[in-house]
Design an enzyme around this catalytic site. Structure first.
Site, PDB file in Angstrom:
ATOM      1  N   ASP A   1       0.896  -1.201   0.147  1.00  0.00           N
ATOM      2  CA  ASP A   1      -0.022  -0.067  -0.083  1.00  0.00           C
ATOM      3  C   ASP A   1       0.821   1.342  -0.104  1.00  0.00           C
ATOM      4  O   ASP A   1       1.950   1.532  -0.583  1.00  0.00           O
ATOM      5  CB  ASP A   1      -0.927   0.004   1.184  1.00  0.00           C
TER       6      ASP A   1
ATOM      7  N   HIS B   1      -3.618   5.845   3.459  1.00  0.00           N
ATOM      8  CA  HIS B   1      -4.474   4.976   2.867  1.00  0.00           C
ATOM      9  C   HIS B   1      -3.781   3.621   3.721  1.00  0.00           C
ATOM     10  O   HIS B   1      -4.645   2.723   4.363  1.00  0.00           O
ATOM     11  CB  HIS B   1      -4.495   4.888   1.384  1.00  0.00           C
TER      12      HIS B   1
ATOM     13  N   SER C   1     -11.540  -0.980  -0.109  1.00  0.00           N
ATOM     14  CA  SER C   1     -10.058  -0.948   0.583  1.00  0.00           C
ATOM     15  C   SER C   1      -9.978  -1.374   1.960  1.00  0.00           C
ATOM     16  O   SER C   1      -9.101  -1.715   2.663  1.00  0.00           O
ATOM     17  CB  SER C   1      -9.378   0.554   0.307  1.00  0.00           C
TER      18      SER C   1
END
Length: 874
Positions: free
Chosen positions: A143, A201, A523
């Site tokens: 990520d 994220h 996600s």
């Protein structure tokens, strides 16, 4: 274009291999000159590089892969994928695709504690009663990195060392930054050993897997969380593999490097909350994922956030046969602000372009209507004619068939509205992009109906906004998220596999960005499943392959209904259902395979065998049942592009079991034959996707039922339209400026490719469905003889493609454009493109129908672009 002597040498060489060139996914950009190469089993890096040098290919190695048995390179000479595919030992060639950091919806935080999403999945019981924490399990997060200094990742008894660095005795034990802060997908990556997250994220993902904010002391370790929360497996250790910079995109060659390093570092599970766009399972990341799982890992991948684009949109990275493609379910409670109208309070979601809680003064609302009196989508400025919307909040329907939130917001700004509320369809609080600086709110479907009814009674009532954010039970909570992508894939396989909480999830965020955030997306659902893998492994004192754990999760998932009705949600939306980790751990029963693909009416698998296994210590008797789910209809009124929101019908297949009950001794298995018949209801001419669940229920007390989903399509899938021809595509186009803006090409007499001032010229199409072979063919206009396929930069317009989305995030059409400068190849295996002589040529855009033989024109949908006259240096 100049054809160099080097290319001529290669064309004359005798090559022994015939590798396959794969095109990039529809709507996705690629790295210029970049390719991922898979070798034949007998070949290696040295053989490949020697072959490149001997054939005068100027290259630079970007990555080398071991398990994948291949490499990623940048070609600096005038060679393309077809050239590389002809080299000895080459099996497959893919252009390097660029992935964006997944777009997620960010919510405001609150001081109130939301209902934990763990209550939806049984994880709360595994924590409290069985004391499962994921201890001893390693999870690799591929990520944007992880903020390993965040107090929610403190390791028990090793806090001091871990707050200085990640490593031994810390929660984040392994890591690597493959790209550096300034990498954007186009620049040169600069790797180092520090995977610190500067975007957010990855830190949010890691917190869902294994963060722990229950014991943070405010002031000493940082700010307190807005609500107490703990991750699914709060004692796993992490590998942080950073593949994105602080913004922008990344190449899938880098993602594959991270996948292999995670394996070599001993990770048990890989989390990939990335991907996008529909595709076939032949993407290189999916191929590598299956290789890793076959070697003992587990892989969870995001199913995609394209639910507003209809069917065929499940994301590419989870399409492997062994990996888990994860759909999203909304949290039952969300942290939202509210508004009040006619004395009733309702929650709302803020458009991301507005960036703050709406603080407008009280003012009236003004619904926007279509000519027939129905609520308008707000896309057509003409619907505002005669209305004074200044100092008013306009109410519109959130249908995305014609435009998305940015488009309707721009129209409202032009009409001088003060703000906008958008009624979600079909339900819930939708994610809105919106127009910059314009107050826009997503409201629930029922709330929109309530507003409209109250306005009709008294149009002078005012809407007031609350700036307070609080925990509110929402419409659609506990149901599949509206944004979660629909399947099936291009081979009519059952994807996504299962769902997990992903809508409105509170988790960690980099301390430099506020420490905590509430985000929505697949996600967020994917790391929930990754953490669930860790709990399962700990409970079983073993580390089964990922497909084995996937079967346990799919067999025991909680099947969801469609909101507001009694029908079960299509398996093309929810997979096998919402993961129930408690049931997966406790069950002693299983069904193999974990899904059934019935295909279509012409190719239907009517007779299917399943195996029931009793892993318990006593004999068990199972009874069998069938639970039909709703069917999805996407083609009505002869539309060539699937509906953004499929229509739901009660089209049910019938299932006959070879026996109604079976007794299975402890540790033994039994085979059952299922006889399927497609739904009697439902019009085969509109190709409904039907589905359901086959259930085996133990008759013993406390026995846990297990099930598998099935999916099928009524009608002949080879008749489904491929290309969208309703909005003027396919067409000749050109790109304007540095930002890609596709516009129809002006009518000109001659395209002069010898003139550097000639604008970029493309053939552009929009695909509404997968095709096993998308081609752009060129014929002489004079005698209609075939001269080749469009080629550019060494690539040819030949190969399988997934479908396009309805629109880009900015509201522009999502299309696939193939640039052209007058080159063609005669076949997919031609090494060197040929520059056509000046003349007039006819262009055909052709897409092969699904499940057909490659016979042209018999099995192709063909669109004739007529003629174009070119001038070249040939």
């Amino acid at each position: 274009m100049k054809i160099t002597a080097i290319l001529s040498v290669i064309a004359a060489a005798t090559l022994v291999s015939a590798g396959k060139v794969h095109p990039i996914n529809a709507g996705r950009e690629h790295v210029s000159g970049g390719y991922i190469i898979e070798y034949e089993d007998h070949a290696n890096h040295r053989d490949f590089q020697n072959s490149l040098r001997s054939h005068k290919v100027d290259f630079k190695v970007r990555s080398e892969y071991g398990i994948f048995n291949g490499a990623a390179i940048t070609v600096n000479s005038e060679h393309g994928g077809n050239d590389l595919a002809k080299l000895p030992g080459v099996k497959n060639v893919w252009p390097i695709a660029r992935y964006s950091i997944p777009k997620v919806k960010q919510h405001k935080k609150t001081d109130k504690e939301p209902l934990s999403d763990h209550k939806m999945t049984g994880v709360d019981v595994l924590h409290d009663k069985y004391k499962l924490t994921g201890k001893g399990i390693k999870v690799g997060v591929i990520d944007t990195g992880i903020d390993y200094l965040h107090p929610a990742f403190a390791a028990k008894g090793a806090d001091k060392g871990c707050f200085a660095r990640y490593g031994k005795n810390c929660r984040v034990t392994h890591g690597w930054d493959f790209v550096g802060d300034h990498y954007d997908g186009k620049s040169t990556p600069k790797s180092d050993s520090d995977p610190m997250d500067c975007f957010g994220h990855g830190t949010h993902v890691a917190g869902i897997i294994g963060g722990n904010a229950l014991h943070i002391v405010p002031g000493k370790q940082g700010p307190a969380p807005p609500a107490a929360f703990v991750g699914v497996a709060p004692e796993v250790t992490f590998g942080a593999y950073r593949v994105f910079g602080c913004d922008g995109e990344t190449g899938n060659d880098i993602i594959m490097q991270a996948m292999e390093l995670a394996f070599n570092d001993g990770m048990d599970v890989i989390n990939m909350s990335l991907g996008g766009g529909s595709a076939y399972k032949t993407a290189p990341e999916a191929v590598l994922g299956d290789k890793l799982i076959a070697r003992g890992m587990a892989l969870a991948s995001a199913g995609g956030n394209d639910g507003s684009d209809g069917v065929w949109m499940v994301s590419d990275t989870g399409l492997g046969d062994l990996s888990s493609s994860v759909a999203s379910f909304d949290n039952a409670f969300q942290l939202l602000p509210s508004y009040t109208f006619a004395g009733v309070k309702h929650p709302y979601g803020i458009a991301s372009a507005y960036k703050k809680v709406i603080d407008l003064p009280a003012m009236p609302i003004q619904p926007i209507f279509e000519a027939d009196g129905s609520l308008s989508d707000g896309c057509d400025p003409a619907r505002y004619a005669g209305l004074d919307v200044t100092k008013k909040i306009v109410l519109v329907l959130g249908d995305v068939t014609r435009c998305k939130s940015g488009g309707r917001g721009t129209v409202a700004v032009g009409a001088k509205a003060a703000g906008m509320v958008v009624q979600t369809t079909p339900f819930g609080i939708a994610s809105l992009g919106g127009a910059p600086g314009f107050p826009m709110a997503s409201i629930e479907n029922k709330a929109g109906n309530d507003l409209l009814a109250a306005w009709k009674k008294d149009s002078k009532q005012t809407l007031t906004w609350s700036t307070k954010v609080e925990s509110i039970q929402v419409e659609g909570g506990g149901f599949p998220s509206g944004f979660s992508s629909y399947g099936l894939d291009g081979d009519l396989r059952s994807k996504p596999d299962l769902g997990a909480p992903g809508g409105a999830i509170l988790s960690t965020y980099p301390t430099a960005k506020g420490s905590y955030a509430v985000l929505s997306g697949t996600s967020m659902a994917t790391p929930y499943v990754a953490g669930a893998h860790a709990l399962y492994m700990q409970a079983k004192h073993a580390k089964p392959h990922g497909d084995v754990i996937r079967k346990a999760f799919k067999n025991t998932a909680t099947i969801s209904k469609d909101i507001g009705v009694s029908t079960l949600t299509s398996a093309a939306k929810q997979g096998s259902g919402l993961v129930n980790v408690l049931n997966a751990v406790l069950t002693t029963s299983s069904i193999t395979p974990d899904h059934i693909d019935l295909l279509d009416s012409v190719r239907m698998n009517k007779k299917v065998k399943i195996t029931i296994k009793n892993s318990g210590k006593k004999s068990e008797t199972y009874s069998f049942s069938h639970l039909p789910a709703s069917a999805l209809v996407s083609y009505t009124g002869n539309n060539t592009y699937p509906l953004a929101t499929p229509q739901i019908e009660a089209d049910s297949a019938s299932v006959v079991f070879s026996q109604k009950k079976v007794k299975i001794p402890a540790g033994k298995s039994a085979k059952i034959t299922l006889h399927f018949e497609e739904p009697k209801k439902g019009n085969a001419k509109v190709w409904p996707i039907y589905s359901g669940f086959v259930v085996a229920t133990p008759t013993s007390k406390n026995g846990i039922p297990v099930h598998v989903p099935y999916t099928g399509l009524k009608g002949d899938v080879s008749k489904i339209p491929i290309m969208d021809v309703e909005d003027g595509w396919p067409a000749f186009t050109h790109t304007e400026g540095e930002v890609s803006k596709i516009t129809p090409y002006p009518k000109v007499k001659v395209l002069d490719f010898t003139n550097p001032k000639t604008p970029s010229f493309e053939v552009t199409a929009k695909l509404g469905s997968h095709t096993p072979n998308y081609t752009i063919r060129v014929y002489k206009a004079s005698d209609k003889s075939f001269v080749g396929y469009l080629a550019s930069d060494g690539e040819a317009a030949i190969g399988p493609r997934g479908r396009n989305k309805l629109a880009n995030t900015d509201g522009s059409e999502n299309v696939w454009s193939f640039p052209w400068v007058g080159q063609v190849v005669s076949s997919a295996t031609q090494v060197v493109p040929t520059l056509l002589p000046s003349g007039t040529y006819r262009i055909e855009v052709a897409s092969q129908y699904k499940f057909t033989k490659d016979e042209y024109p018999k099995n192709y949908e063909i669109f004739d672009l007529k003629t174009v006259t070119i001038k070249t240096a040939a």
